[in-house]
Design an enzyme around this catalytic site. Structure first.
Site, short mmCIF file in Angstrom:
data_model
loop_
_atom_site.label_atom_id
_atom_site.label_comp_id
_atom_site.label_asym_id
_atom_site.label_seq_id
_atom_site.Cartn_x
_atom_site.Cartn_y
_atom_site.Cartn_z
N THR A 152 -1.21 55.00 24.52
CA THR A 152 -2.60 54.72 24.84
C THR A 152 -3.06 53.81 23.81
O THR A 152 -3.44 54.24 22.74
CB THR A 152 -3.54 55.89 24.69
N ASN A 210 -6.62 67.96 20.09
CA ASN A 210 -6.51 67.73 21.53
C ASN A 210 -7.00 68.88 22.39
O ASN A 210 -6.97 68.81 23.61
CB ASN A 210 -5.07 67.38 21.88
N THR A 218 -10.88 54.78 18.80
CA THR A 218 -11.38 56.02 19.39
C THR A 218 -11.16 57.12 18.36
O THR A 218 -11.99 57.32 17.48
CB THR A 218 -10.66 56.35 20.72
N GLU A 256 -2.52 61.35 15.99
CA GLU A 256 -3.39 62.53 15.87
C GLU A 256 -2.66 63.72 15.26
O GLU A 256 -1.65 64.19 15.76
CB GLU A 256 -3.90 62.93 17.25
N LYS A 259 -5.45 49.50 18.76
CA LYS A 259 -6.04 50.84 18.63
C LYS A 259 -5.08 51.81 19.31
O LYS A 259 -4.35 51.46 20.24
CB LYS A 259 -7.41 50.93 19.27
#
Lengths: 391, 391
Positions: A179, A386, A146, A259, A168
């Site tokens: 996640t 985000n 993603t 991230e 992932k």
């Protein structure tokens, strides 16, 4: 590498059009046997995505013949329609491959609260089935990305057998699983009970100790499939160690790709009265936004800023119920003991913060147990990514 | 306004040179009586600053004649030397004002792990004592600022009596008290036991429900001093209500001035089986970095972004132990019920995010209890301010 490193597996990754970007978004992993033993670990979040609810049921049988994974949509918080879509996806895979839907695990990742475009997903299953290959592991790993900047694979070799895997995950990473979707495969021949034991031991010490941003996902899924194609049954301990190696490798790749992160923070809590205490303290430190900002901002001159950030470590420790005396706490940053006995220790100008990995060691001086938690720093890039997220 | 709104109090705020900036950094509040009843609430962090340890002992006597507060240094994690410094500060105030050190409360705020410059602080006490005035409340409120952009005061009037107060705090705000110093004064005549009851009730529902960044401080202190100078003893309920009004006013000012924040988030949890459940869920939502980023980033177009952020609310609720069924959860953003029964609800394009205050309502559909938690969004400014913090 990846899920086709072990014998007896085929995989594929295709672009089904679930993502507007047109990037690959559908992966299929098939176990050609002769064995179909499997184990799974899922998110501990009480709000579980439809594919998690489905796959938990599938794994109860201890048998998985195929796994279908999609990015571009988590199919979480989508109500009865979401579960129907997951069921229809499993049925489609079963039809195309001549299997029973009850042996098809489903995993999804992407945005929460959006239903999947089944008119694109179901045809994509046929495309993926046609593309299945004993060398398709990399493509499968790419199709489940993603916000991941890179695809993630790992492998460990035993004596005549192999454990491989793909993962992932790049955000919403926290204990109770990040996640993330992980599929491990092995050609070793072990019963489902051994696979389950090895997988739970491994995830407890690896994925469950990753805490990038304290946010627990609704979709976390880790599967281990065994084909028995190597016709070898390794010693359990040896096999469990290989599974943990692969999980540890993949967990580190998740943290390394988190991230907006500029630092990987290794938090080791030592001198704890219990392992639970060590983990509780490690997580409290890992989730302290002030500390996470400091580690980002003071690179490379952690030591020069006025605020000795070990104070932020102590204030995080102080919020836990772990056994410790405040005036006996010791904290090291990159092996420099900047805090001794709850107060000023070695000169913090000695701390070298130039490297991506930052090591925080917290000594509770209350026992002999320890634990390691991996976290990331908090950056403006994380905020940006985000505050405008799309798959 | 401030601590000199009530009769029987004098205050001062001066620049003692504790801050390199030369800004005011030392405040003194004196209760001239005739009564000296007092109550205090302190951080629940187990790592407590020296002034907290000292003042906790002072308050056990139920009598406080003076409070000395400094910014520019928290005197936390400073070991035995730190406690000696706090003791010496109290002794100095006692000498100058002709009091017993056992009736002098001390509060400090600023950097953790740095010892105070006593050669500047002690002379500053004399300067402050000479500047004491029945109109010094504003100057005292200004002297306790650290990263606060504004000084914070509040007042509530009773029938012939007054409750006034001042506060500082702009970060490290979390339950168990924020990093904040608060001094409330009243000229009403009540025993220490009533003051203590009223103060605990008020802080439980106000300061303890502020969670700006999930970081609990080592120095939090809230004091309530009563002079009895109004020669009025109000009904307890009436008095407690006035104390809660002032605390609520100050708590809202703290949230409104939180570091780097662009949004004040009012999280109301309703339909909870218990108040504890409501508070646990509210705090879990308040601490979800992904949601905090989303609320910042999607201003003013929360609804237009692909990610329906109520999904982040549900995933936060799912990490709690509160009583609820996932498929019965409802979430409203600014009164638009974007999530119904754990799935897609009203059109999120209806949500208007233009204003600083954002209201999240989480309905657990599990009972009739409720609670409100106040939080802030997570911004790049927060990251910046906390990656290069100095007092």
């Amino acid at each position: 590498m990846s899920v086709t490193a072990a014998k007896g597996f085929r995989a594929a990754g295709v672009a089904a059009g679930i993502k507007d970007s047109g990037n690959p978004d559908l992966a299929l992993v098939v176990n050609d046997g002769p064995r179909r033993a499997a184990a799974g670990v899922f998110t501990s979040n009480r709000v579980k995505a439809a594919p998690v609810l489905w796959s938990e049921q599938v794994l109860k049988g201890g048998q998985v013949s195929a796994v279908v994974l999609n990015s571009g949509g988590a199919n979480a918080c989508t109500g009865p329609k979401g579960f129907q879509d997951t069921h229809a996806t499993a049925e489609k895979v079963a039809d195309v491959l001549g299997l029973g839907a009850g042996e098809v695990a489903v995993a999804s990742t992407g945005l929460i609260g959006v239903t999947l475009p089944m008119d694109k997903l179901l045809p994509g299953v046929e495309t993926a089935a046609a593309a299945l290959s004993g060398h398709g592991g990399e493509k499968a790993a790419i199709a489940i990305k993603t916000t991941d900047s890179v695809h993630k694979t790992a492998v460990a070799e035993g004596a005549g057998w192999t454990v491989g895997g793909m993962a992932k995950g790049a955000g919403m990473l926290a204990p109770g699983l990040a996640t993330m979707l992980v599929v491990l495969t092995t050609d070793a021949d072990l019963p489902a009970a051994d696979l389950d034991k090895a997988l739970r031991e491994a995830t407890r010490l690896t994925f469950d100790r990753v805490d990038s941003d304290g946010c627990m996902s609704t979709n976390d899924t880790v599967l281990l499939l065994a084909s028995g194609a190597a016709e070898v049954t390794p010693e359990y301990a040896e096999f469990a160690d290989a599974v943990r190696q692969v999980c540890d490798d993949l967990a580190r790749q998740l943290i390394g790709d988190a991230e907006g992160a500029s630092k990987d923070i290794r938090i080791e809590v030592v001198g704890a009265a219990s392992e639970d205490d060590a983990v509780e303290v490690g997580r409290s430190i890992a989730r302290n936004n002030l500390l996470k900002c400091a580690i980002h901002g003071e690179d490379p001159n952690w030591g020069r800023v006025e605020d000795p950030n070990w104070g932020r470590v102590l204030s995080a420790i102080g919020t836990t119920s772990a056994a410790f005396e405040p005036d006996r706490l010791n904290v090291a940053i990159n092996d420099v003991w900047v805090c001794r006995n709850g107060s000023v220790g070695e000169d913090r100008d000695l701390v070298d913060m130039r490297y991506r990995e930052v090591r925080i060691t917290a000594d509770l001086a209350a026992g002999s147990e320890s634990a390691v938690i991996w976290a990331n720093d908090l950056t403006a890039d994380y905020v940006h990514e985000n505050s405008a997220y799309s798959s």
